[in-house]
Design a protein around this motif. Structure first.
Motif, mmCIF file in Angstrom:
data_model
loop_
_atom_site.group_PDB
_atom_site.id
_atom_site.type_symbol
_atom_site.label_atom_id
_atom_site.label_comp_id
_atom_site.label_asym_id
_atom_site.label_seq_id
_atom_site.Cartn_x
_atom_site.Cartn_y
_atom_site.Cartn_z
ATOM 1 N N ALA A 1 -27.398 44.375 -11.833
ATOM 2 C CA ALA A 1 -28.522 43.932 -11.665
ATOM 3 C C ALA A 1 -28.122 41.874 -12.339
ATOM 4 C CB ALA A 1 -30.012 43.893 -12.562
ATOM 5 N N ILE A 2 -27.869 41.325 -13.407
ATOM 6 C CA ILE A 2 -28.143 40.530 -13.798
ATOM 7 C C ILE A 2 -26.534 39.750 -13.338
ATOM 8 C CG2 ILE A 2 -29.393 40.966 -15.624
ATOM 9 C CD1 ILE A 2 -26.605 40.983 -17.017
ATOM 10 N N THR A 3 -25.792 40.012 -12.525
ATOM 11 C CA THR A 3 -24.791 39.523 -12.490
ATOM 12 C C THR A 3 -23.732 40.063 -11.458
ATOM 13 O OG1 THR A 3 -23.076 41.556 -13.354
ATOM 14 C CG2 THR A 3 -23.486 40.251 -14.855
ATOM 15 N N PHE A 4 -23.942 40.596 -10.292
ATOM 16 C CA PHE A 4 -23.918 41.121 -8.809
ATOM 17 C C PHE A 4 -24.566 41.008 -7.419
ATOM 18 C CE2 PHE A 4 -22.006 43.896 -6.006
ATOM 19 C CZ PHE A 4 -20.267 42.798 -5.225
ATOM 20 N N LEU A 5 -26.078 41.488 -7.498
ATOM 21 C CA LEU A 5 -26.717 42.097 -6.721
ATOM 22 C C LEU A 5 -27.118 41.098 -6.342
ATOM 23 C CD1 LEU A 5 -28.323 45.601 -7.572
ATOM 24 C CD2 LEU A 5 -26.373 44.919 -5.963
ATOM 25 N N PRO A 6 -27.961 40.459 -5.464
ATOM 26 C CA PRO A 6 -28.703 39.646 -4.803
ATOM 27 C C PRO A 6 -30.392 39.682 -5.562
ATOM 28 C CG PRO A 6 -27.750 40.129 -3.129
ATOM 29 C CD PRO A 6 -27.537 41.467 -3.820
ATOM 30 N N ALA A 7 -31.136 38.757 -6.136
ATOM 31 C CA ALA A 7 -32.692 39.390 -6.586
ATOM 32 C C ALA A 7 -33.160 40.508 -5.452
ATOM 33 C CB ALA A 7 -33.327 37.802 -7.056
ATOM 34 N N ALA A 8 -33.552 40.484 -4.893
ATOM 35 C CA ALA A 8 -34.298 41.118 -3.737
ATOM 36 C C ALA A 8 -33.467 42.746 -4.482
ATOM 37 C CB ALA A 8 -34.401 41.493 -2.271
ATOM 38 N N ALA A 9 -32.488 42.880 -4.284
ATOM 39 C CA ALA A 9 -31.299 44.344 -4.335
ATOM 40 C C ALA A 9 -32.292 44.608 -5.670
ATOM 41 C CB ALA A 9 -30.772 44.220 -4.326
ATOM 42 N N ALA A 10 -31.720 43.232 -7.295
ATOM 43 C CA ALA A 10 -31.904 43.625 -8.572
ATOM 44 C C ALA A 10 -33.338 43.849 -9.303
ATOM 45 C CB ALA A 10 -31.237 42.650 -9.158
ATOM 46 N N ASN A 11 -34.050 43.179 -8.979
ATOM 47 C CA ASN A 11 -35.491 43.643 -8.546
ATOM 48 C C ASN A 11 -35.677 44.962 -8.110
ATOM 49 O OD1 ASN A 11 -36.017 40.744 -9.540
ATOM 50 N ND2 ASN A 11 -36.587 40.529 -7.674
#
Length: 532
Positions: free
Chosen positions: A457-467
């Protein structure tokens, strides 16, 4: 004679259930403390929390960019603030009011910091949505002092803001339409009003500023936050450019009324002092923010902001205290190993038969193990987390970092919440170890469902997917480490990369608890149904 030692004493004497469970707890605690490897594992977990944080803090170097490496201003509620604007002011003794018309608000922005010698010709036309111009009553000219302001903005209509963190929406409308603004002081009470014609007024908000002195500074202000523009974005990477922004407001029909009757002639332009609070930002020439008056018209340009300091904003200078807790990830793995072995070692060596022979009610054994490993982990984690925050904060400050101050309640929540996160993770690992009977499987599961989603979540994924990931997986519990809230009046990168989470701190922690309860329930069912 009863053979159930959970409920019977010598010669068949019944033992109360509560007392038997206490005895079971003591038995499991004795097992734990007599195995040196498990005790050492908890010591290692506490130690790596501190030591890895010490390594990162000692290796980090921070640059203040165009700002001096000084302590951030602190607002009246204890938060770090940005207090940087152009201010044309006069003293106001006692009660009074100030009225003005904002006839225009325009702006410029730069793609990068301006170098010495560069002028406004290197900036581009454009007005930030949170550019601000209007009236302000302030407790002196010191940064971080109390204030109340009524303003027009670049894209959010009329607003009343006070003491940095508070924002009240007023009438909407395009910035191209002239607006009349008024601030009225009655003791410690400040009322902000707005009008489209100078005759019919709408009250936007009324606030009480406790401790406001009898004489305050009142006048016009203009400011604009730095710009930030994303140039490319992809999985795990984002590139952006940014630089200072300058807003220019034109004011007229200025009237200042107070204890001094001479204040009625304030619109002449006489008696005003012009200051750039906090200094110009991003290399903007100081001369660009000077007050210009002609025939009752005031032109004032300003850069910066009057708002809370927020990580992820274009010109953010501070870091949050969770930066001191990078060692928690290694501690999670060490704790997972110990917690899972607390049950799997008994299966591997065949000792579990003796445990269940002495305590046939297997679910009670699992519960006793969960309580012991949870409490021990919480105590060890609390010591490691508290030491890490205290020691690493000092080292980071020595290396030029500005750590955003938080309230005592928030700091306690971060420390206690992180220790609780470790404790519940230990119980989760115990439950998974019970299900799989293998420590390796338990550790892999802990990493896969708690550590890995957070790192993605903090290094790879776009913000929407991370959330979404941080709503649904046990990694949501890391929300307990968020120490700075999101502010709607500050545009910033409110993403996991900057330490923000989609769930509230304890709501995120509840997600981990739900997963752990589900794992414990599954482990309890498996214990009752499976053979030893």
């Amino acid at each position: 004679m009863s053979t159930n030692s959970d409920t019977s004493g010598p010669y068949g004497t019944p033992v109360p259930a509560g007392r038997s469970f206490v005895r079971l707890l003591r038995s499991e605690w004795t097992k734990f403390r007599t195995v040196r490897g498990w005790v050492l594992g908890m010591v290692v977990a506490a130690a790596v929390t501190v030591l890895i944080g010490l390594f990162v803090a000692s290796s980090a170097q921070f640059s203040c960019g165009d700002q001096a490496c000084t302590a951030l201003p602190v607002g009246p509620e204890g938060e770090a603030v940005v207090d940087q604007f152009s201010f044309a002011h006069q003293p106001l003794a006692g009660d009074g009011s100030i009225t003005v018309r904002v006839s225009s608000l325009t702006g410029l922005f730069a793609d990068r910091l301006l170098q010495p010698g560069q002028g406004l010709s290197d900036m581009h036309p454009g007005l930030d949505a949170w550019a601000k111009a209007g009236l302000i009553i302030k407790d002196g000219t010191g940064q971080g002092s109390r204030y109340a302001a009524i303003m027009v903005t670049g894209g959010h209509g009329v607003r009343m803001q006070y003491d940095y963190t508070h924002d009240v929406a007023g009438p909407p409308g395009p910035v191209s339409s002239p607006r009349w603004l008024r601030l009225t002081r009655d003791g410690a009470t400040i009322t902000g009003s707005a009008s489209t014609d100078g005759r019919s007024w709408t009250a936007v908000g009324t606030v009480t500023l406790a401790g406001l002195p009898s004489t305050v500074q009142v006048g016009l202000f203009t400011t604009s936050p730095s710009s930030s523009h994303i140039t490319s974005q992809g999985l795990g990477a984002m590139a952006s450019t940014g630089g200072p922004a300058l807003a220019t407001a034109v004011f007229d029909q200025l009237r200042l009324r107070g204890a001094d009757p001479a204040g009625a002639d304030a619109g002449s332009g006489a008696g005003w002092t012009s200051d750039v609070i906090g200094g110009a930002s991003g290399g903007i020439p100081a001369s660009a923010e000077a007050l210009r008056t002609a025939g009752g018209v005031f032109t004032l340009s300003g850069s910066g902001d009057i708002a809370p300091e927020v990580p992820g904003a274009a010109a953010a200078r501070g870091i949050t205290i969770d930066f001191t807790l990078v060692g928690v990830f290694a501690a999670l793995i060490a704790i997972g190993v110990v917690a899972s072995m607390f049950i799997t070692a008994e299966y591997r060596h065949g000792l579990i038969r003796g445990t269940f022979a002495a305590s046939p009610r297997r679910v009670r054994v699992l519960l006793a193990k969960a309580i012991v490993v949870g409490v021990v982990t919480f105590v060890a984690g609390l010591a490691g987390v508290a030491a890490s925050v205290l020691l690493n904060s000092r080292i980071l400050r020595d290396h030029g970092a500005s750590i955003l101050p938080t309230s005592s309640a928030t700091e306690i929540r971060v420390v206690v919440g992180t220790a609780a996160l470790l404790a519940v993770t230990a119980v989760f690992a115990l439950a998974v170890g019970t299900l799989t009977r293998r420590s390796s499987s338990a550790i892999t599961t802990v990493i896969a469902v708690i550590v890995l989603p957070y790192l993605l979540a903090i290094t790879f994924l776009p913000a929407a997917a991370a959330n979404w990931l941080l709503r649904l997986t046990p990694s949501a519990a890391f929300a307990v480490q968020q120490s700075v809230p999101e502010y709607p009046q500050v545009d910033a990168d409110y993403s996991p990369f900057q330490g923000y989470f989609p769930l509230a701190p304890w709501a995120g922690f509840a997600v981990l608890c739900a997963w752990t309860l589900a794992a414990l329930a599954s482990a309890a069912v498996a214990l009752r149904r499976r053979d030893v």
